[in-house]
Design an enzyme around this catalytic site. Structure first.
Site, PDB file in Angstrom:
ATOM      1  N   HIS A  14       0.818  -1.215   0.000  1.00  0.00           N
ATOM      2  CA  HIS A  14       0.000   0.000   0.000  1.00  0.00           C
ATOM      3  C   HIS A  14       0.856   1.272   0.000  1.00  0.00           C
ATOM      4  O   HIS A  14       0.370   2.332  -0.349  1.00  0.00           O
ATOM      5  CB  HIS A  14      -0.929  -0.029   1.206  1.00  0.00           C
ATOM      6  CG  HIS A  14      -2.273   0.574   0.957  1.00  0.00           C
ATOM      7  ND1 HIS A  14      -2.976   0.439  -0.219  1.00  0.00           N
ATOM      8  CD2 HIS A  14      -3.059   1.329   1.759  1.00  0.00           C
ATOM      9  CE1 HIS A  14      -4.125   1.082  -0.135  1.00  0.00           C
ATOM     10  NE2 HIS A  14      -4.190   1.627   1.051  1.00  0.00           N
ATOM     11  N   ASN A  64      -6.080   7.439   3.078  1.00  0.00           N
ATOM     12  CA  ASN A  64      -7.396   8.038   2.830  1.00  0.00           C
ATOM     13  C   ASN A  64      -7.378   9.557   2.875  1.00  0.00           C
ATOM     14  O   ASN A  64      -8.344  10.194   2.460  1.00  0.00           O
ATOM     15  CB  ASN A  64      -8.415   7.532   3.845  1.00  0.00           C
ATOM     16  CG  ASN A  64      -8.650   6.048   3.741  1.00  0.00           C
ATOM     17  OD1 ASN A  64      -8.054   5.364   2.921  1.00  0.00           O
ATOM     18  ND2 ASN A  64      -9.525   5.546   4.583  1.00  0.00           N
TER      19      ASN A  64
END
Length: 134
Positions: A14, A64
């Site tokens: 990620h 996010n």
């Protein structure tokens, strides 16, 4: 060029965007120049390549919220959404493959979604360029 990821979680798929930027900074001989810029909550280094001036950015936020850092840096450096490249992971790509795409949707990627939202881009056809890698 923004390397998306979860700051501090090095070595994870990620956070591959940040790893790619680290490598790019080494190749451009600016790796020693990373500095924390509190105005955009990111690590930033400036570089030049092929007659272009580059801003390399690693947001110091969770994935996010990466878009907040990207949008702040865009304002600071007078960048338009079409000037920005996002480097991020893509689970649809085989390990080790890189793709460059012009515009399109976030395709479920929360970091890209955050950038689209923070840059006030049209989700149906934003003009940012994404580089997905791993």
């Amino acid at each position: 060029v923004a390397g998306l990821g979860n700051y501090g979680l090095w070595g994870t798929r990620h956070s591959v965007g940040m790893a790619v930027l680290d490598r790019l900074a080494r190749q451009l001989a600016v790796a020693e120049g990373w500095r924390v810029d509190r105005r955009c909550c990111a690590d930033v280094v400036l570089a030049a390549a092929h007659g272009l001036e580059l801003v390399l950015l690693k947001p110091r936020r969770l994935m996010n919220l990466n878009g907040l850092s990207v949008a702040s840096a865009a304002e600071m450096y007078s960048l338009r959404p079409e000037d920005i490249y996002l480097v991020h992971d893509d689970l649809d790509k085989a390990l080790g493959k890189v793709a460059i795409k012009l515009g399109g949707s976030a395709r479920g990627h929360n970091g890209v979604r955050s950038c689209i939202s923070a840059l006030h881009s049209n989700v149906s056809g934003p003009r940012w360029k994404g580089i997905s890698a791993w």
